[in-house]
Scaffold this active site. Structure first.
Site, PDB file in Angstrom:
ATOM      1  N   HIS A 240       6.451   1.692   4.286  1.00  0.00           N
ATOM      2  CA  HIS A 240       6.889   0.744   3.204  1.00  0.00           C
ATOM      3  C   HIS A 240       5.782  -0.287   2.898  1.00  0.00           C
ATOM      4  O   HIS A 240       5.453  -0.362   1.670  1.00  0.00           O
ATOM      5  CB  HIS A 240       8.131  -0.257   3.820  1.00  0.00           C
ATOM      6  CG  HIS A 240       9.260   0.334   4.306  1.00  0.00           C
ATOM      7  ND1 HIS A 240      10.206   1.042   3.513  1.00  0.00           N
ATOM      8  CD2 HIS A 240       9.624   0.556   5.688  1.00  0.00           C
ATOM      9  CE1 HIS A 240      11.060   1.490   4.298  1.00  0.00           C
ATOM     10  NE2 HIS A 240      10.755   1.262   5.673  1.00  0.00           N
TER      11      HIS A 240
HETATM   12  O1  RIB Z   1      12.583  -2.818   4.618  1.00  0.00           O
HETATM   13  C1  RIB Z   1      11.283  -2.651   5.035  1.00  0.00           C
HETATM   14  C2  RIB Z   1      10.460  -3.787   5.313  1.00  0.00           C
HETATM   15  O2  RIB Z   1      11.282  -4.456   6.538  1.00  0.00           O
HETATM   16  C3  RIB Z   1       9.085  -3.571   5.965  1.00  0.00           C
HETATM   17  O3  RIB Z   1       8.186  -4.688   5.600  1.00  0.00           O
HETATM   18  C4  RIB Z   1       9.143  -3.631   7.568  1.00  0.00           C
HETATM   19  O4  RIB Z   1       8.099  -4.043   8.174  1.00  0.00           O
HETATM   20  C5  RIB Z   1      10.326  -4.499   7.758  1.00  0.00           C
HETATM   21  O5  RIB Z   1       9.895  -6.007   7.765  1.00  0.00           O
END
Ligand code: RIB
Ligand code: CA
Length: 313
Positions: A240
């Protein structure tokens, strides 16, 4: 052109992958890491940030940030996704250096004043530090070039609740403050990050490209891949937090949709990002919010290539 950034992060395994991606990108200059609670408690996030900076042999500040959401109790953290240590339980040695004496919010404000109009804040954890920085310096939006956020889910379900993504859910009040401020926001939510699952041979390729940094990601991501592979036929995981950085390197990797966004703060809708593309609503509840840009499509092969090539630089 080099982009000066502050990377606001809660390391975290995909955070680690993103931090190294930023370090390896010649197009990006990381002024410092500002850390925040989220995947792990705030003190662990700061120590983990420092460990990653030391592993990459960088000499940049790492600041301790918010430990609590703006409103409500302490978070429950995501050790079940990122391991007890935030790094997939790989027994990585503790950092040897010191955390910077400035808070994350203080560092953001200081750098924005020092480089007016030049800095992009890349926020890949809960938005608590950004909301605190806005309180410290109400002129911050006019001092900052852009804010690229990993968070939210515009047209897809959430990952913490059916409607909320983790970063926004963790501090929904802070997120509503940040999305309500008049700075150019580019949001990279689950619409694009869940659209691109990575198989285990992807992290093996990162290791081949860069033994130290890619090797760390490959080891840490084993635990993370187990979590993301539950109930799936093939192992997979998601990176992500690297998406808003890739946009800096090559904006043509993404299709962006302009509109107005609200963040739910009541218990049922906590962290829900309700997005109204331009021209789709007459409701003042949305129209009174600044226009933002949300990533709604991503070029899979080109983004994958960008990650791999950048790790090899
Ligand atoms: O939903 C994904 C996010 O949540 C990313 O930033 C991951 O590291 C968690 O913090
Ligand atoms: Ca994160």
């Amino acid at each position: 052109m080099t982009h000066k950034i502050i990377l606001d992060t809660d390391p975290g395994i995909d955070d680690a992958m993103a931090i190294f991606f930023a370090f390896q990108a010649p197009e990006i200059e990381v002024l410092g890491l500002t850390t925040v609670f989220g995947n792990v408690p705030a003190t662990m996030a700061a120590k983990n940030g420092l460990s990653l900076v030391e592993l990459a042999n960088k000499n940049i500040p790492v600041c301790l940030g918010a430990a609590m959401p703006h409103v409500g109790p302490e978070s429950t953290y995501a050790h079940f996704v990122h391991g007890d240590d935030g790094f997939g339980n790989i027994n990585h040695p503790a950092p040897t250096g010191d955390i910077d004496p400035r808070t994350s919010a203080e560092f953001i404000v200081e750098m924005a004043r020092k480089y007016p109009g030049e800095i992009t804040i890349v926020a890949v954890g809960p938005l608590s530090n950004l909301a605190l920085a806005l309180k410290l310096e109400p002129q911050l939006p006019s001092l900052v070039k852009a804010v690229n956020i990993m968070g939210g889910a515009a047209f897809v379900p959430g990952n913490v609740t059916p409607v909320a993504e983790a970063n926004i859910w963790n501090d929904a009040y802070a997120a509503e403050i940040v999305f309500g401020a008049s700075w150019p926001i580019n949001m990279f939510g689950l619409d694009v990050t869940y659209d691109l699952p990575f198989p285990p041979n992807f992290t093996a390729t990162l290791r081949e490209q860069n033994q130290v940094l890619g090797g760390f990601v490959e080891r840490a991501a084993r635990f993370y891949t187990e979590f993301y592979s539950q109930g799936k036929d093939e192992p997979q995981c998601f990176f992500h937090d690297a998406f808003p950085l890739a946009y800096l390197i090559d904006p043509s990797l993404f299709e962006m949709t302009e509109g107005h966004l609200r963040v739910g703060t009541d218990p049922l809708h906590q962290g829900q990002t309700s997005f109204a593309p331009v021209g789709t609503t007459t409701s003042e509840h949305w129209l009174k919010m600044p226009l933002i840009r949300v990533a709604t499509k991503v070029d899979h092969p080109r983004l994958t290539r960008c990650f791999i090539e950048t790790y090899g630089k």
